[in-house]
Structures are given as C-alpha cells and as structure tokens.
Write a protein that holds these residues in place. Structure first.
Motif, mmCIF file in Angstrom:
data_model
loop_
_atom_site.group_PDB
_atom_site.id
_atom_site.type_symbol
_atom_site.label_atom_id
_atom_site.label_comp_id
_atom_site.label_asym_id
_atom_site.label_seq_id
_atom_site.Cartn_x
_atom_site.Cartn_y
_atom_site.Cartn_z
ATOM 1 N N GLU A 92 14.467 24.633 68.913
ATOM 2 C CA GLU A 92 13.636 25.546 69.685
ATOM 3 C C GLU A 92 14.573 26.604 70.264
ATOM 4 O OE1 GLU A 92 11.974 24.110 73.538
ATOM 5 O OE2 GLU A 92 12.821 22.197 72.914
ATOM 6 N N TRP A 117 5.175 27.396 63.770
ATOM 7 C CA TRP A 117 6.532 27.649 64.249
ATOM 8 C C TRP A 117 6.924 29.107 64.163
ATOM 9 C CZ3 TRP A 117 8.037 23.433 60.365
ATOM 10 C CH2 TRP A 117 7.662 22.177 60.847
ATOM 11 N N ILE A 159 10.303 22.337 66.417
ATOM 12 C CA ILE A 159 9.876 22.131 65.040
ATOM 13 C C ILE A 159 10.100 20.671 64.637
ATOM 14 C CG2 ILE A 159 10.322 24.541 64.454
ATOM 15 C CD1 ILE A 159 12.717 23.495 62.828
ATOM 16 N N ARG A 163 12.896 24.419 58.793
ATOM 17 C CA ARG A 163 12.285 25.757 58.903
ATOM 18 C C ARG A 163 13.265 26.765 58.319
ATOM 19 N NH1 ARG A 163 12.582 29.800 63.330
ATOM 20 N NH2 ARG A 163 10.591 30.858 63.545
#
Length: 188
Positions: A92, A117, A159, A163
């Motif tokens: 994050e 996200w 998440i 990602r």
C-alpha cells in the motif's frame, strides 16, 4: 490527472509477461512490498522490446505531444525513467506527492483481472476525488508540478495478489537538481 486506455499493443502486453519476478530487483525501490526492473542498457539487452518502450518516450514528436498537454519546453532538461513494477501482497502507498524532480508521471496497469487496486487521486484538501480503474492496459498520468497544485495520490487498499504496472517518469537531469532544495520525499 488524465486517464489513458489501450496504451500498449497486444504484442507488448505479451512481451511484458516474459519478465519473471526473478528478473525484478527488490532493492530498486523504497518499499519492501514492491520490486521493479529499471529499463537500462543491460535490461534492454536481456529484453530487447524494452528498448523500443524507452525510445517511444524519447522521440521528439512524442515529447512534444506530452508537452502540449502542459507547457512547451517543460521536458527539455529531463531524461526518461521507465520501471516495470510488481507490487506484492500487502503493498500500500499512503497518499503522497511526487518528488520535485518528477515533471511527468504515467502509470499503465497490466493485471490479469480487474481489481480494486487502482491509484487513488486526491484534491489539495486530501479529499478522495476518484480511483483510477485497475484495468489491463489502462492507467493515468499527471504533471506533478503543474499549476502549483498538489497532486496527491496513493494506494490505500492493501493488495492481496501481485500488481504489475509500467511507470514512466520524465525526471529533471541530475545536474539541474541543485535548484530543488529540500526535496526529501521518498522516490514516489
């Protein structure tokens, strides 16, 4: 902030999948939950398609197009920095401002499936204005220093799966950074 979609061709989207997590460098970024590969001469030798990505952003006509959205000559003292990033579960990023040395930021998402996200965009009062949809081959861009308005952004939803994205920055050349005093922001 601007939104963008259908940035990379289908071929390039497939090429990026050839880069494995083992090729990424966790020491390149300041967050323990992110790895990246910076597009350098060495990485372009290993993954030749990456050179074309860098060249695209170096072409004078493309630089000129980007500048037309902000101001002519904005990027004349810049170099292009391109990273292919992998944010790991738990990643994050608190709302933040980009460093003063970043004059243009572009992020293109390359997920397998849509998730929640996307990058969150805030106004100067830190009120959440929108979240960029985290869709394949879509993303956003901004001129962090434009109009003397703060361009706050972040990813506050941790998440839960990998990602992937491509980050492009036009950075002030190091020899011009002595004009930027007190820039102790993380390299975000």
């Amino acid at each position: 902030h601007w939104y963008i979609k259908d940035f990379f061709s289908n071929d390039y989207q497939r090429y990026f999948k050839c880069i494995s997590p083992e090729d990424l460098n966790p020491d390149l970024v300041y967050d323990e939950n992110r790895s990246a590969i910076r597009l350098t001469r060495d990485t372009c030798v290993k993954f030749p398609f990456l050179e074309k990505v860098v060249q695209f952003f170096q072409k004078p006509e493309n630089v000129s197009f980007i500048e037309q959205l902000s101001e002519p000559g904005l990027l004349k003292d810049c170099y292009v920095r391109v990273d292919y990033t992998l944010d790991h579960p738990g990643y994050e990023l608190k709302p933040h401002l980009d460093r003063h040395s970043k004059l243009f930021t572009l992020q293109i998402y390359l997920p397998e499936t849509e998730e929640d996200w996307g990058t969150e965009l805030y106004n100067e009062d830190m009120k959440l204005c929108s979240t960029v949809p985290f869709l394949r081959n879509c993303g956003w861009f901004t001129f962090p220093q434009r109009d003397n308005k703060d361009k706050w952004h972040g990813v506050t939803r941790p998440i839960t799966r990998d990602r992937y994205s491509v980050l492009v920055n036009y950075m002030l050349k190091p020899e011009t950074l002595n004009e930027v005093v007190g820039d102790d922001r993380p390299d975000g």
